[in-house]
Design a protein around this motif. Structure first.
Motif, mmCIF file in Angstrom:
data_model
loop_
_atom_site.group_PDB
_atom_site.id
_atom_site.type_symbol
_atom_site.label_atom_id
_atom_site.label_comp_id
_atom_site.label_asym_id
_atom_site.label_seq_id
_atom_site.Cartn_x
_atom_site.Cartn_y
_atom_site.Cartn_z
ATOM 1 N N VAL A 51 11.030 5.594 0.254
ATOM 2 C CA VAL A 51 9.742 5.410 1.036
ATOM 3 C C VAL A 51 9.816 3.841 1.406
ATOM 4 C CG1 VAL A 51 7.451 5.055 0.731
ATOM 5 C CG2 VAL A 51 8.473 7.149 0.610
ATOM 6 N N LEU A 98 0.669 3.995 -2.917
ATOM 7 C CA LEU A 98 0.414 5.211 -2.836
ATOM 8 C C LEU A 98 1.356 6.283 -3.090
ATOM 9 C CD1 LEU A 98 -1.829 6.835 -1.372
ATOM 10 C CD2 LEU A 98 -0.688 6.652 0.570
ATOM 11 N N THR A 99 2.679 5.802 -2.839
ATOM 12 C CA THR A 99 3.732 6.667 -3.383
ATOM 13 C C THR A 99 3.814 6.925 -4.850
ATOM 14 O OG1 THR A 99 5.067 5.740 -1.673
ATOM 15 C CG2 THR A 99 6.276 7.390 -2.936
ATOM 16 N N GLY A 153 0.871 -1.181 0.087
ATOM 17 C CA GLY A 153 0.166 -0.056 -0.015
ATOM 18 C C GLY A 153 0.852 1.270 0.143
ATOM 19 N N VAL A 154 1.947 1.273 0.956
ATOM 20 C CA VAL A 154 2.754 2.584 1.046
ATOM 21 C C VAL A 154 3.367 2.941 -0.571
ATOM 22 C CG1 VAL A 154 5.008 3.269 2.010
ATOM 23 C CG2 VAL A 154 3.252 1.971 3.281
ATOM 24 N N ILE A 192 12.393 14.833 -3.084
ATOM 25 C CA ILE A 192 11.016 15.544 -3.141
ATOM 26 C C ILE A 192 11.156 16.973 -4.030
ATOM 27 C CG2 ILE A 192 9.390 16.825 -1.871
ATOM 28 C CD1 ILE A 192 8.975 14.645 -0.308
ATOM 29 N N VAL A 199 0.015 13.512 -9.912
ATOM 30 C CA VAL A 199 0.090 14.960 -9.668
ATOM 31 C C VAL A 199 1.270 15.652 -9.515
ATOM 32 C CG1 VAL A 199 -1.794 16.348 -9.042
ATOM 33 C CG2 VAL A 199 -1.492 14.006 -7.924
ATOM 34 N N ALA A 200 2.282 15.164 -9.171
ATOM 35 C CA ALA A 200 3.615 15.855 -9.134
ATOM 36 C C ALA A 200 4.041 16.512 -10.299
ATOM 37 C CB ALA A 200 4.639 14.803 -8.430
ATOM 38 N N LEU A 207 12.636 8.835 -4.622
ATOM 39 C CA LEU A 207 11.669 8.943 -3.348
ATOM 40 C C LEU A 207 10.962 7.432 -3.276
ATOM 41 C CD1 LEU A 207 10.189 10.971 -1.685
ATOM 42 C CD2 LEU A 207 8.514 10.953 -3.436
ATOM 43 N N MET A 248 0.758 9.158 -5.904
ATOM 44 C CA MET A 248 1.266 10.616 -5.780
ATOM 45 C C MET A 248 2.134 10.947 -6.684
ATOM 46 S SD MET A 248 0.181 11.638 -1.816
ATOM 47 C CE MET A 248 1.317 10.665 -0.958
ATOM 48 N N SER A 249 2.909 10.426 -6.793
ATOM 49 C CA SER A 249 4.396 11.228 -7.319
ATOM 50 C C SER A 249 4.022 11.248 -9.018
ATOM 51 C CB SER A 249 5.579 10.082 -7.244
ATOM 52 O OG SER A 249 5.340 8.759 -7.521
#
Lengths: 359, 303
Positions: A332, A46-47, A42-43, A320, A54-55, A328, A50-51
């Motif tokens: 993580v 999710l990373t 999951g971690v 980041i 939208v980043a 990243l 997110m990366s």
């Protein structure tokens, strides 16, 4: 759950514990590991989301601003950023399973290599901070509990509570301002060694240990001097919660019947405090220490930043700021696995510290 | 026990009274009049300190000796003097005015973020604990995933995803806080729903929602509330850490963390970082003491 199951469960459980308690314990650990794998997945996912979603677009950092659209597209294609998200995710998972975390956008090196190069710096700093912080924390906590409600106890409490409220980045800067700028007794925040000093021959990658093993006394001193302030900063973050928890658990243990009995049987105070009482106060201390280990070994990001410490925390910070997805993600993933391992170890330690939990 | 108010006897008597009242009538939230002197000293300190912080921060919004946002009100890096009590920073702004003006920003983000996390986290946790099953499993896994991130990193990631602005910082802080409340409320509800008053509430004809939100939840809030203030102290530090790395808060806005960062490259000018840092420390301390004091009310023996 039916009432039938409710009644029968404990009985069955008890039977198993008497016949083959080891099997039950290993099954519980396996269960925890399975849950842990889900969390790590999951971690990582999710990373990834997110990366990618939208980043900011990392190609804007990699190509010069006057580059043509075609050039941009070529770079995007090279990085695999032009394929669909699902395809990218599939690639990502497949590489991950092969232990390949991709290449960092900012250094151009494989992320695994980047991380393994920086890890020793974080481990050396984190371990030193942990050992000192935990030892001092436990001792202060025990001492305060023995002298509960005295002036010393209240004084120590003020120190500990202030430590809990202290922003680490500010503590680091303040220590620098006092010991480097004002007093000039400790070196500038430029990493693991002063300029012009070569690292000792590599054995463990920890400069302190390597310098000792190879007898390079001056390198040992130099690297220790670089370590003192960042280790003190992280150590303060380790010390405060451990001292607090130890004090609370010890006060509880010291007021118990078995301590009174031990005292009346004439055991020495040291033995009563450290063997009988401390052992029984151990569970919350272990939990808090586990948190401290996670905190110290995941590269206290801001402290590494303040001291120019070339560890993984600083790597993550740069990753980041530069939209370096692979870097990243690597960081993580490392932290998630670290957390999970720590909590499995803690679970096992509990059963050593408290025999009741072996059932 | 931490609190040693003016006379020890009154304090102990008070503690016993509170404990007795709590044992005698668990259903009634009233425990007689609360007297200031009988409160744990940590709670007194927390109330006073947060009161002072809020008051001076509000006052600073009304009037400061110099403009907090204008640059060049003095020469850059001027050390503290009678004109500039806390000195000036790299662009010649008055650190004193900025530090006090920033108060409401940091306090506001912290409190709103915590409030949102409290409401959302506690409600979700209550539902998860009450309903159980798949809802509970999902809620727990998501919380664990969120909590397996290094907090600051997740915050930075989210802030860079959402973009700058105070509102986004509030959102980040709230989302990060939710798992803590969720897990705490869930555990409380799970233990409370097995108790008899829960059955009684149901048998009186309450719908499940009524049982949960009118009977179980109010009786589960005490531990959540003492967690809230401690959590707020951590959030205050997180907010300033975001400012320190320059994520979320617009450059130039007076905010303690970013003010500390602005003194970073000139460690000689210690005052630029020192005073806003002390402010963060005081806010975190105030909130911590409040939380500690509230739990001291119940368990009088802890630090």
């Amino acid at each position: 759950m039916t009432s039938d199951a409710l009644v029968s469960l404990p009985v069955r459980g008890a039977g198993m514990a008497t016949r083959r308690g080891g099997g039950l314990r290993s099954r519980r650990i396996l269960g925890k590991l399975a849950g842990a794998v889900i969390v790590v997945w999951g971690v990582v996912t999710l990373t990834f989301l997110m990366s990618r979603v939208v980043a900011p677009d990392p190609t804007t950092l990699l190509v010069p601003p006057q580059a043509t659209q075609a050039h941009r597209a070529a770079v995007r294609h090279e990085l695999g950023l032009d394929s669909s998200l699902v395809v990218q995710y599939g690639h990502f998972l497949r590489n991950l399973a092969h232990g390949d975390l991709g290449e960092s956008f900012s250094t151009g090196l494989p992320v695994t290599k980047d991380l393994s190069q920086r890890l020793p710096a974080t481990i050396e700093l984190g371990l030193l901070a942990l050992v000192v912080g935990t030892l001092v924390g436990v001792l202060v906590g025990v001492f305060a509990a023995i002298h509960a409600d005295s002036v010393i106890d209240h004084g120590l409490r003020a120190v500990v509570v202030t430590g809990l409220a202290m922003p680490q980045f500010w503590l680091g800067l303040s220590l620098l301002s006092v010991f480097f700028v004002q007093l000039g007794v400790l070196p500038a925040p430029i990493g693991r060694l002063p300029v012009g000093v070569d690292p000792p021959p590599t054995i463990t990658h920890l400069y302190l240990v390597d310098a000792l093993l190879t007898g390079q006394w001056s390198v040992f001193v130099d690297s220790l001097r670089q370590l003192i302030l960042p280790a003190a900063t992280i150590g303060a973050g380790v010390f405060s919660p451990i001292a607090r928890v130890t004090r609370t658990a010890m006060v509880e243990a010291l007021s118990s019947d078995y301590v009174r009995t031990a005292r009346s049987l004439g055991f020495s105070p040291a033995r009563v405090h450290f063997i009988f009482a401390l052992r029984n106060a151990l569970l919350p201390i272990i939990t808090m220490t586990a948190n401290a280990v996670a905190f110290a070994l995941s590269g206290a990001v801001l402290v590494e930043g303040v001291f120019g410490w070339p560890g993984i925390g600083q790597y993550a910070l740069t990753a980041i700021q530069q939209s370096d997805f692979p870097g990243l993600q690597g960081f993580v993933l490392y932290v998630a696995v670290l957390y999970v391992l720590i909590y499995v170890v803690v679970d096992i330690l509990y059963t050593f510290a408290d025999p009741r939990l072996r059932r | 026990m931490t609190a040693t108010p003016l006379t020890k006897e009154t304090a102990d008597a008070n503690a016993t009274a509170i404990a007795d009242a709590a044992v005698a009538s668990p259903a009634s939230p009233r425990r007689g009049r609360v007297r200031w002197r009988g409160l744990p000293r940590s709670l007194q300190a927390g109330v006073v300190l947060s009161g002072v912080l809020v008051t001076v921060s509000v006052a600073a919004r009304i009037r400061t000796p110099h403009s907090p946002t204008r640059t060049g009100v003095g020469p850059p890096f001027e050390s503290p003097s009678s004109t500039f009590l806390f000195g000036t920073d790299q662009v010649g702004s008055d650190v004193f005015s900025r530090t006090f003006t920033a108060g409401l920003t940091d306090i506001g983000i912290t409190l709103i973020g915590v409030a949102v996390a409290f409401v959302v986290g506690t409600s979700l946790g209550a539902i998860a604990g009450f309903v159980g099953g798949i809802v509970d499993a999902i809620a727990m896994r998501v919380s664990e995933i969120l909590q397996s991130f290094p907090a600051l990193l997740l915050a930075m990631l989210m802030a860079s995803v959402l973009g700058g602005g105070l509102l986004n910082v509030v959102i980040v802080v709230a989302v990060l806080g939710i798992p803590g409340y969720l897990r705490l409320a869930r555990a409380e509800i799970m233990s409370k729903k097995e108790l008899e008053f829960s059955d009684a509430a149901r048998l009186m004809g309450n719908r499940p929602g009524g049982v949960l939100f009118r009977h179980l939840l109010p009786n589960s809030l005490a531990p959540v509330i003492s967690f809230t203030a401690i959590n707020a102290s951590w959030v205050a530090i997180l907010v300033s850490s975001l400012g320190f790395v320059g994520v979320g808060i617009e450059p130039g806005t007076p905010e303690w963390g970013s003010m500390v960062a602005s003194g970073r490259n000139q460690i000689n000018a210690w005052w630029v970082s020192f005073f806003p840092g002390i402010a963060i420390l005081l806010l975190a301390l105030a909130l911590f003491l409040l939380g500690d004091g509230v739990s001291d009310l119940k368990a009088r023996r802890k630090w």
